[in-house]
Design a protein around this motif. Structure first.
Motif, PDB file in Angstrom:
ATOM      1  N   LEU A 334       0.803  -1.216   0.000  1.00  0.00           N
ATOM      2  CA  LEU A 334       0.000   0.000   0.000  1.00  0.00           C
ATOM      3  C   LEU A 334       0.838   1.268   0.000  1.00  0.00           C
ATOM      4  O   LEU A 334       0.387   2.320  -0.456  1.00  0.00           O
ATOM      5  CB  LEU A 334      -0.929   0.006   1.213  1.00  0.00           C
ATOM      6  CG  LEU A 334      -1.992  -1.087   1.207  1.00  0.00           C
ATOM      7  CD1 LEU A 334      -2.651  -1.202   2.572  1.00  0.00           C
ATOM      8  CD2 LEU A 334      -3.032  -0.828   0.138  1.00  0.00           C
ATOM      9  N   GLY A 335       2.051   1.188   0.523  1.00  0.00           N
ATOM     10  CA  GLY A 335       2.912   2.362   0.602  1.00  0.00           C
ATOM     11  C   GLY A 335       3.049   2.878   2.014  1.00  0.00           C
ATOM     12  O   GLY A 335       2.279   2.525   2.908  1.00  0.00           O
ATOM     13  N   HIS A 336       4.035   3.751   2.206  1.00  0.00           N
ATOM     14  CA  HIS A 336       4.400   4.217   3.544  1.00  0.00           C
ATOM     15  C   HIS A 336       4.685   5.717   3.508  1.00  0.00           C
ATOM     16  O   HIS A 336       5.844   6.140   3.474  1.00  0.00           O
ATOM     17  CB  HIS A 336       5.627   3.440   4.009  1.00  0.00           C
ATOM     18  CG  HIS A 336       6.101   3.748   5.389  1.00  0.00           C
ATOM     19  ND1 HIS A 336       5.345   4.429   6.324  1.00  0.00           N
ATOM     20  CD2 HIS A 336       7.294   3.459   6.005  1.00  0.00           C
ATOM     21  CE1 HIS A 336       6.047   4.545   7.451  1.00  0.00           C
ATOM     22  NE2 HIS A 336       7.220   3.968   7.270  1.00  0.00           N
ATOM     23  N   PRO A 337       3.628   6.547   3.513  1.00  0.00           N
ATOM     24  CA  PRO A 337       3.836   7.997   3.563  1.00  0.00           C
ATOM     25  C   PRO A 337       4.192   8.461   4.979  1.00  0.00           C
ATOM     26  O   PRO A 337       3.395   9.097   5.671  1.00  0.00           O
ATOM     27  CB  PRO A 337       2.483   8.557   3.106  1.00  0.00           C
ATOM     28  CG  PRO A 337       1.493   7.512   3.511  1.00  0.00           C
ATOM     29  CD  PRO A 337       2.209   6.207   3.393  1.00  0.00           C
ATOM     30  N   LEU A 338       5.363   8.097   5.411  1.00  0.00           N
ATOM     31  CA  LEU A 338       5.966   8.329   6.727  1.00  0.00           C
ATOM     32  C   LEU A 338       5.052   8.946   7.785  1.00  0.00           C
ATOM     33  O   LEU A 338       4.443   8.230   8.571  1.00  0.00           O
ATOM     34  CB  LEU A 338       7.231   9.182   6.538  1.00  0.00           C
ATOM     35  CG  LEU A 338       8.291   8.586   5.609  1.00  0.00           C
ATOM     36  CD1 LEU A 338       9.522   9.492   5.554  1.00  0.00           C
ATOM     37  CD2 LEU A 338       8.685   7.179   5.998  1.00  0.00           C
ATOM     38  N   GLY A 339       4.944  10.274   7.835  1.00  0.00           N
ATOM     39  CA  GLY A 339       4.184  10.916   8.899  1.00  0.00           C
ATOM     40  C   GLY A 339       2.701  10.629   8.880  1.00  0.00           C
ATOM     41  O   GLY A 339       2.009  10.835   9.873  1.00  0.00           O
ATOM     42  N   GLY A 340       2.175  10.145   7.750  1.00  0.00           N
ATOM     43  CA  GLY A 340       0.759   9.805   7.660  1.00  0.00           C
ATOM     44  C   GLY A 340       0.464   8.339   7.867  1.00  0.00           C
ATOM     45  O   GLY A 340      -0.708   7.946   7.970  1.00  0.00           O
ATOM     46  N   SER A 341       1.502   7.500   7.949  1.00  0.00           N
ATOM     47  CA  SER A 341       1.285   6.052   7.960  1.00  0.00           C
ATOM     48  C   SER A 341       0.585   5.550   9.219  1.00  0.00           C
ATOM     49  O   SER A 341      -0.270   4.666   9.147  1.00  0.00           O
ATOM     50  CB  SER A 341       2.618   5.314   7.795  1.00  0.00           C
ATOM     51  OG  SER A 341       3.009   5.297   6.448  1.00  0.00           O
ATOM     52  N   GLY A 342       0.963   6.071  10.374  1.00  0.00           N
ATOM     53  CA  GLY A 342       0.329   5.604  11.608  1.00  0.00           C
ATOM     54  C   GLY A 342      -1.168   5.796  11.565  1.00  0.00           C
ATOM     55  O   GLY A 342      -1.947   4.892  11.922  1.00  0.00           O
ATOM     56  N   ALA A 343      -1.611   6.960  11.110  1.00  0.00           N
ATOM     57  CA  ALA A 343      -3.046   7.239  11.019  1.00  0.00           C
ATOM     58  C   ALA A 343      -3.692   6.451   9.891  1.00  0.00           C
ATOM     59  O   ALA A 343      -4.858   6.062  10.000  1.00  0.00           O
ATOM     60  CB  ALA A 343      -3.278   8.734  10.825  1.00  0.00           C
TER      61      ALA A 343
END
Length: 381
Positions: A334-343
């Motif tokens: 799915l991908g890993h948009p760093l600062g948005g990944s946790g949410a």
């Protein structure tokens, strides 16, 4: 002390590098999910006490407290503040934990937790390279190296005896599960469509259908010639944003909202910053101990797929069944948009728990510097 509950959760599709989301300023991408969140909940933006927003590359378009910029870009009242959090890959999971603690302490009644990262527009590591290395002389004296996450993943593979076949099998499974979840429409209810110059992005862009172990076997390793890590079994460079609306139980009742889940327990740990990626193991052990729950009580686990050895080593240590680990795929697909990944992961987790009537779910993520958050959610009946 009041309970903190999640009443709504929404995210953008995850865009691949230079894909459908790359032309959108990260503050505008954030604003989109902020507005969708309150619209779906039926809550006025002026009811929000704070926006706690995760972002790793806090430079350029993502600098100057992007949480506040996002609030203003959304057209929300100027009275709504925002603060930006950096706990590396776990930034927006930490945002949720901060939001929950503030609600439970009585500081806030209504708060938004989430995050953003546009890795197409802000190069990974850029904020850590401006003005010199963040690792000063004392750090170098203590550790003697500048830690590298890819090398850390190789170290984990060696320590837990994970072969190239093991990590490639897991990577192929991630794509297969994500594709199945997308086809079943599991992501549709959590995604807000993103308009761009070419139309609208409605689906996660990173899923590679038909990925096989045989195809992955042809990829060259990146960090060690005789290692196991390559682009196909590591998380993708991505763009995206996600947000959760958190309230006290009293505020939810006041606004006529039915909570989805309450945050049962949260924990954060530090561990070896050189291997860096193994901290989800002690973080999970700590949050379970604090909660009074056991592995068998948890119906679904989300362990961020920064690199395939991370969830695989975690699974070996915790003894978790394969079918309850990342059931809808993870960051490899799915991908890993760093600062948005946790949410992003939390959003999928609460929707998955509600859809399947799962009482307890646990999320954990490895983070730069050798840290990890762990959060247990409990479905509200």
């Amino acid at each position: 002390m009041t309970n903190a509950v999640i009443v709504e959760a929404v995210r953008t599709p995850v865009g691949k590098r230079n894909g459908g989301l790359s032309g959108i300023h990260p503050a505008d991408l954030s604003a989109l999910v902020l507005n969708e969140l309150v619209t779906r909940a039926g809550v006025s933006a002026d009811a929000v006490d704070d926006v706690i927003w995760g972002c790793v590359g806090q430079v350029g378009e993502q600098g100057f407290d992007i949480a506040r910029t996002a609030v203003l870009s959304a057209g929300w009242p100027e009275t709504v503040p925002g603060v930006t959090v950096d706990r590396q890959c776990g930034s927006s999971q930490q945002s949720l934990n901060f939001a929950v603690a503030s609600v439970m302490a009585g500081h806030y009644d209504v708060v938004v937790a989430g995050g953003v990262e546009s890795m197409s527009r802000i190069t990974m590591g850029l904020s850590g390279s401006v003005g010199g290395s963040p690792n000063g002389p004392k750090f170098q004296e203590r550790y003697g190296v500048d830690p590298n996450q890819g090398i850390g993943a190789e170290m984990m593979a060696e320590k837990w005896g994970l072969s190239r076949t093991d990590v490639d099998t897991f990577a192929a499974r991630s794509h297969e599960r994500a594709a199945a979840a997308q086809d079943a429409g599991y992501f549709d209810g959590q995604i807000v469509a993103v308009p761009n110059a070419d139309g609208t992005v409605t689906k996660d862009e990173g899923i590679r259908r038909g990925t096989t172990i045989e195809k992955l076997a042809g990829l060259k390793t990146v960090f060690k010639e005789d290692g196991v890590i390559h682009a196909g079994n590591a998380s993708q460079i991505s763009d995206g944003a996600a947000a959760l609306l958190v309230m006290s139980e009293e505020a939810a009742e006041k606004h006529g909202l039915n909570p989805i889940a309450r945050v049962h327990t949260a924990a954060v740990v530090g561990a070896d910053p050189v291997m860096m990626l193994a901290a989800p193991i002690p973080a999970t052990e700590k949050v379970l101990q604090r909660s009074g729950l056991s592995v068998s009580d948890i119906g679904v686990f989300e362990v961020n797929e920064a690199f395939a050895p991370v969830p695989l080593a975690w699974q070996k240590e915790l003894g978790v069944a394969d079918e309850v680990l990342n059931p809808n795929g993870g960051a490899i697909a799915l991908g890993h948009p760093l600062g948005g990944s946790g949410a992003r992961i939390l959003t999928d987790l609460v929707h998955h728990m509600r859809r399947n009537n799962i009482r307890y779910g646990l999320q954990t993520m490895c983070e730069g510097g050798g840290q990890a958050n762990a959060t247990i959610l409990e479905l509200v009946k």
